[in-house]
Write a protein that holds these residues in place. Sequence first.
Motif, mmCIF file in Angstrom:
data_model
loop_
_atom_site.group_PDB
_atom_site.id
_atom_site.type_symbol
_atom_site.label_atom_id
_atom_site.label_comp_id
_atom_site.label_asym_id
_atom_site.label_seq_id
_atom_site.Cartn_x
_atom_site.Cartn_y
_atom_site.Cartn_z
ATOM 1 N N ARG A 1 0.286 34.931 -12.258
ATOM 2 C CA ARG A 1 -1.014 34.346 -12.566
ATOM 3 C C ARG A 1 -2.139 35.322 -12.254
ATOM 4 N N GLU B 1 -1.024 23.100 0.385
ATOM 5 C CA GLU B 1 -1.696 23.514 -0.848
ATOM 6 C C GLU B 1 -2.160 22.310 -1.658
ATOM 7 N N CYS B 2 -1.334 21.261 -1.667
ATOM 8 C CA CYS B 2 -1.669 20.081 -2.459
ATOM 9 C C CYS B 2 -2.906 19.355 -1.936
ATOM 10 N N ASP C 1 9.521 23.158 -6.547
ATOM 11 C CA ASP C 1 9.734 24.574 -6.264
ATOM 12 C C ASP C 1 11.238 24.801 -6.134
ATOM 13 N N ARG D 1 8.602 31.293 -6.219
ATOM 14 C CA ARG D 1 7.253 30.816 -5.861
ATOM 15 C C ARG D 1 6.267 31.983 -5.811
ATOM 16 N N ARG E 1 5.597 18.220 -8.005
ATOM 17 C CA ARG E 1 5.782 19.677 -8.037
ATOM 18 C C ARG E 1 7.210 19.968 -7.584
ATOM 19 N N PRO F 1 3.806 23.964 0.525
ATOM 20 C CA PRO F 1 3.236 23.290 -0.649
ATOM 21 C C PRO F 1 2.409 22.044 -0.332
ATOM 22 N N ARG G 1 5.507 33.374 -9.279
ATOM 23 C CA ARG G 1 4.615 32.522 -10.061
ATOM 24 C C ARG G 1 3.142 32.859 -9.799
ATOM 25 N N THR G 2 2.776 33.006 -8.536
ATOM 26 C CA THR G 2 1.387 33.342 -8.215
ATOM 27 C C THR G 2 1.052 34.766 -8.645
ATOM 28 N N ASP H 1 -4.168 28.247 -2.793
ATOM 29 C CA ASP H 1 -2.878 28.889 -3.040
ATOM 30 C C ASP H 1 -2.654 29.857 -1.890
ATOM 31 N N GLU I 1 -1.614 33.418 -2.785
ATOM 32 C CA GLU I 1 -2.745 34.202 -3.285
ATOM 33 C C GLU I 1 -3.611 34.695 -2.132
#
Length: 675
Positions: A26, A304-305, A378, A19, A376, A301, A22-23, A310, A313
């Motif tokens: 990005r 976040e949804c 994870d 997880r 999603r 999560p 992934r951020t 994020d 982040e």
Amino acid sequence: MNPVIKKILIANRGEIACRVIRTAKRLGIATVAVYSDADAQALHVRQADEAVHIGGNASADSYLRIDAIVDAARKTGADAVHPGFGFLSENAKFAKALHDAGIIFIGPGIKAIEVMGDKIESKKLADAAGVSTVPGSPEAMENADQAFEVASQIGCPVMLKASAGGGGKGMRVANTLDEVRDGFIAAQNEARNAFGDDRVFVEKFIEQPRHIEIQLIADSHGNCIYLAERECSIQRRHQKVIEEAPSSFINEATRKAMGEQAVALAAAVDYQSAGTVEFIVDAQANFFFLEMNTRLQVEHPVTECITGVDLVELMIQVAAGQPLPLSQSDVRINGWSFEARVYAENPDKGFLPSTGRITHYSPPDTRVRNNGAYTRVDTGVDAGGEISMFYDPMIAKLVTWAPSREEAIAHMRNAIDAYRIRGVQSNLPFLAALFAHPALLAGDLTTRFIEDHFPDGFDSHSFEGDAFEALPLVAAWIEWRTRLRDRKIVNAPKVARSSVMAALGQDQESLSNSNRGSDESLSVLQGDSRYDISMNRLVGIDTDWQPGDWLFHGTVDKKVVSIGVERVGNWWRLSQGGSTRDFMVLDPHVADLADYMPEKKTKDMSRFLLSPMPGLLMKILVREGDKVSAGQDLAIIEAMKMENTLTASVGGTVSKIVAATGDSLAVDAVIIEFE
């Protein structure tokens, strides 16, 4: 000048490591994974830009080694370390070691970790900050008699809770005063063994409680905001199983009050990073401070949804000294989200951990649907990965979002049915049963949800899902579809065209005009039941399923279903909505003879206590010569960070203790023999 983070080492493993990676990718930040012997080929190792071996299989020899992780960060030139959750994520010594090495800790300050990691000190601080706290003693009890006195003053039921506890360890509920002293000693012993700290305090146990927590994020510029709440009431053994955001129970006024108290607590310790303040909430929506987790939560999560942020982040930005890019007025709740924790465990056998290699792995579709709903996943595993006895048994976090609570639940139920995991057992059938339960649908939740609604445990082979009645029909259909395939490949017995076409849901005219014979029907055997199914009945099935597919998706009599399909010898194993059934499909004249087949006798193993899983034998609770009764505790095995107590299935006398404390046991290893 704010530092620029160019490379992050993730001091963790599994899905949370993936997880964070992934951020970071990005954001254009390089990543470093660390791994133990057991994780050499793990997914997080393969996804990171670099990977460093830090030790042996046991957590104490790898993921808990501060020296090895700091050294790995130095060697790879990582400017920052993200701890994930668990392991060293709330370890003040780890944060200090990184600070001394000039490496950024992507988490809160050392003071906040120290104070909030102590349940007694954090409760005192919460009181001082004006946060509502549970009635009870603010000090650790000196002995069981003192605990009895405090319990007498505040009234039972009371919770006896270890100050350094977590994950359900060191916690006991005393419903009456007679249970207080024994409960105190048990909590103290468990806390001493698990944490090296036997301090236990007493507080009022809130009946019919909900577990609701506030997510917050704070920076080093004096800004702190809360990102609504999560409901985490559905738990088993004090471990969360299902989470949702927002809570269907909390109104806007209560949300605001809880959020403002959480922010006040964060300000009291100069908190900087993502954190969670957990509350226990009673039936009248009165809320009381439980604890603060100074890290990213497993269930982040769902937040976040519904907020569109994020959190990883934001943690990175805060650690780099940047101000939060949003204020409290910018926070909006959009839609509804659920998270289900997918564990490697067998719910049909008391949720015993399941270890081994994942031979097949197919998560549900994550594409966005017409109504905006999405799934999603994870995870830190894939096909070929191994679930080890050394770590937490979580396979993945299955998350859904939809515009409404009802749609999010429906989307989750479809996602669970579509999730295929083989090689190890999983709790997917139990999750399906939970999401189908009327009380969950109504939002009628408490932390005793599973105990109250599944008091005798769970058995997928007796549970009836919402498409349970369609399973025999599907078994007949896939048998005919497979026979058709086999006929094309090998010299299979002749099959009537009308029957085949009916099985394919086609050519109804030839079916209706054909002569009925033994080949125009099938008999489906399941346990003691037999279903004689006419080919006409199968015309109502519409699907594109092909032999070898794991998932049967289509309609049965115009009802949409998703059913797991597995071939086990001569049987079809079908699973849907929490139901698992084995079917044998035969021609009727063959099924007529099934009752005459001799039954295979199994060896009587009741004379032995066998290990149901790989694990470490922590304790043997009986001695040779002892007489035991059915249900009596015999031994304790530790596997996947959990202690599992083994009990006697029948009464008898212990004739021989075969295994010894400290032994590493394989599945079915003999521990005790009985006369």
